[in-house]
Design an enzyme around this catalytic site. Structure first.
Site, PDB file in Angstrom:
ATOM      1  N   THR A 184       0.845  -1.199   0.000  1.00  0.00           N
ATOM      2  CA  THR A 184       0.000   0.000   0.000  1.00  0.00           C
ATOM      3  C   THR A 184       0.882   1.252   0.000  1.00  0.00           C
ATOM      4  O   THR A 184       2.069   1.185  -0.329  1.00  0.00           O
ATOM      5  CB  THR A 184      -0.996  -0.039   1.193  1.00  0.00           C
ATOM      6  OG1 THR A 184      -1.935   1.033   1.061  1.00  0.00           O
ATOM      7  CG2 THR A 184      -0.302   0.079   2.540  1.00  0.00           C
ATOM      8  N   ASN A 185       0.324   2.391   0.332  1.00  0.00           N
ATOM      9  CA  ASN A 185       1.094   3.647   0.329  1.00  0.00           C
ATOM     10  C   ASN A 185       0.588   4.537   1.451  1.00  0.00           C
ATOM     11  O   ASN A 185      -0.282   4.143   2.232  1.00  0.00           O
ATOM     12  CB  ASN A 185       0.988   4.324  -1.038  1.00  0.00           C
ATOM     13  CG  ASN A 185      -0.454   4.594  -1.391  1.00  0.00           C
ATOM     14  OD1 ASN A 185      -1.108   5.411  -0.756  1.00  0.00           O
ATOM     15  ND2 ASN A 185      -0.981   3.880  -2.378  1.00  0.00           N
ATOM     16  N   HIS A 186       1.089   5.759   1.514  1.00  0.00           N
ATOM     17  CA  HIS A 186       0.809   6.619   2.675  1.00  0.00           C
ATOM     18  C   HIS A 186      -0.467   7.449   2.556  1.00  0.00           C
ATOM     19  O   HIS A 186      -0.707   8.320   3.387  1.00  0.00           O
ATOM     20  CB  HIS A 186       1.988   7.576   2.913  1.00  0.00           C
ATOM     21  CG  HIS A 186       3.236   6.877   3.348  1.00  0.00           C
ATOM     22  ND1 HIS A 186       3.289   6.102   4.471  1.00  0.00           N
ATOM     23  CD2 HIS A 186       4.470   6.827   2.791  1.00  0.00           C
ATOM     24  CE1 HIS A 186       4.506   5.600   4.615  1.00  0.00           C
ATOM     25  NE2 HIS A 186       5.239   6.023   3.598  1.00  0.00           N
ATOM     26  N   SER A 187      -1.290   7.228   1.562  1.00  0.00           N
ATOM     27  CA  SER A 187      -2.489   8.075   1.432  1.00  0.00           C
ATOM     28  C   SER A 187      -3.425   7.869   2.624  1.00  0.00           C
ATOM     29  O   SER A 187      -3.783   6.743   2.962  1.00  0.00           O
ATOM     30  CB  SER A 187      -3.228   7.740   0.133  1.00  0.00           C
ATOM     31  OG  SER A 187      -4.471   8.403   0.120  1.00  0.00           O
TER      32      SER A 187
END
Ligand code: PMT
Length: 401
Positions: A211-214
């Site tokens: 995933t990512n930091h959003s």
């Protein structure tokens, strides 16, 4: 920084319910959001909370008595009604709702409602049996038919100890309902705006994801801003942990492929698609059925490209993309506007702590299909959302609705 309630004149009516204590919190949240709040309490309300509590929060006179000659209300009893941008009754008892339904004006609150042409929002709070009573249901229906917004009630534990329908909505949810009611005839009324938010999660095995930091904040703020201009706002969101915004249609998804399917479905008949989500460009080619054990020193995961949702979502609607960039902001975003043939791209500088992932503020540059560049100052994500929607409104063909 301006929000939907900044400088708006809210008349807050409080009636005699144990839930009146929540109205103090609501008044406080309204004031913090920049609203000018005039409180009118019925006699019943004063038996649960004091006028002083509201006065201390709003720093304005609290009206409790139609005939108090020292009060502005006694001297000019329709002044509040005329000044109001919205009248909110929270909590509204079964008795108050019945009086509104027949148009009685026997106290300062009902007098103000009758004298006001501002939108009216009623937030019921009562015992489950009182709420279910046919008389209450008929009265609420009558108010709805008249264009009154009925917010809640919510299910849950009631003061009587019963579990059922009748709880006052939480103040934070009421704020959403108030903002939406204020904006329901806004410049996006009759439009459907689809917004994506959050970082997609691509499963590696049943335990792990890529995933990512959003945080989802930008997309959620956009959906709220669209709602507050009268649009039907549809929010296709990856997991974020943020509460669902009131009166926004939330479509939860996890992976890029699920988001692609949901967006494809939701844009049919929509007026605009705004992709604020941070979508994974690659996903594990196949997710393991069981948890991967720690055996070897190295683990290689084969990745496969995901669908480019924005690129493939084409049709008779305005298409807006975001570009999260850590370098060459305008050049990289310009390239994306061309490649994906977008109407607008929001180039997002993610190098500062107050901009991009996770922050409440954002610094963006808008680039349109003619490659005109508009640099926006540091704004709240809600304000950025409003500026993007200004551009979307200008791009929309005149409504046929
Ligand atoms: O959620 P927050 O914490 O508030 O942070 C906001 C944000 C930084 C995530 C947001 O403002 C933002 O910039 N979102 C886009 C991030 C991104 O993935 O940019 P990109 O340059 O990789 O993608 C370009 C565009 O294509 C984006 O609109 C993206 O949604 C879309 N895309 C990308 C990949 C893919 N497979 N499908 C897509 O539709």
């Amino acid at each position: 920084m301006a929000g939907p309630l900044t400088d708006r004149h809210v008349v807050l009516g409080v009636t005699g319910s144990i839930a009146s204590f929540k109205a103090v919190d609501l008044a406080s949240k309204l004031v913090q959001a920049g609203a000018l709040v005039d409180v009118i309490m019925t006699y019943g309300a004063t038996q649960f909370v004091t006028p002083l509590a509201f006065r201390s929060i709003t720093h304005r006179e609290v009206v409790t008595d139609t005939y108090d000659v020292s009060s502005e209300f006694a001297n000019e009893h329709v002044a509040l009604a005329r000044r109001a941008d919205i009248v909110v009754i929270a909590p509204a008892t079964v008795n108050c709702i019945a009086k509104l339904a027949v148009g009685l004006a026997d106290d300062p609150l009902t007098t103000t409602v009758i004298a006001s042409s501002a939108p009216l929002l009623v937030a019921p709070a009562m015992d489950a049996d009182m709420y279910a009573h046919p008389a209450t249901q008929e009265n609420l229906e009558k108010l709805r038919q008249r264009g009154v917004t009925i917010a809640g009630p919510a299910p849950g534990r009631l003061a009587s100890g019963l579990i059922g329908m009748g709880r006052l909505l939480e103040p934070v949810d009421l704020l959403g309902h108030i903002s939406a009611t204020l904006g329901r005839t806004g410049d996006l009324a009759g439009r459907t705006i689809v917004v994506s938010a959050g970082g997609t999660q691509e499963p590696i095995d049943p335990v792990r994801v890529i995933t990512n930091h959003s945080s989802g904040k930008m997309g959620y703020a956009l959906a709220e801003a669209a709602r507050d201009r009268g649009a039907r706002a549809v929010l296709v969101t990856a997991p974020t942990g943020l509460p669902d915004p009131p009166l926004v249609e939330v479509v939860p998804v996890q992976t890029a492929e699920q988001m692609a399917d949901a967006v494809k479905r939701e844009v049919a008949g929509a007026d605009a698609l705004i992709m604020a989500a941070a979508v994974a460009d690659y996903r594990p080619a196949s997710a393991a059925d069981q948890k991967i054990k720690k055996s070897d020193d190295e683990l290689t995961i084969e990745l496969a490209k995901t669908t480019d949702i924005l690129d493939t979502a084409r049709g008779d609607f305005v298409r807006v993309g975001f570009a999260a960039e850590s370098e060459n902001l305008v050049a990289n975003a310009t390239d994306k506007v061309r490649r994906k043939s977008l109407d607008l791209i929001v180039a997002n500088d993610i190098t500062d702590a107050d901009s991009g992932f996770g922050s409440d503020t954002n610094r963006v540059v808008l680039i349109d299909r003619e490659l005109q560049v508009e640099e926006l100052p540091l704004l709240t994500k809600y304000e950025v959302g409003q500026r993007i929607l200004d551009r979307v409104r200008d791009l929309l063909s005149p409504s046929t609705t």
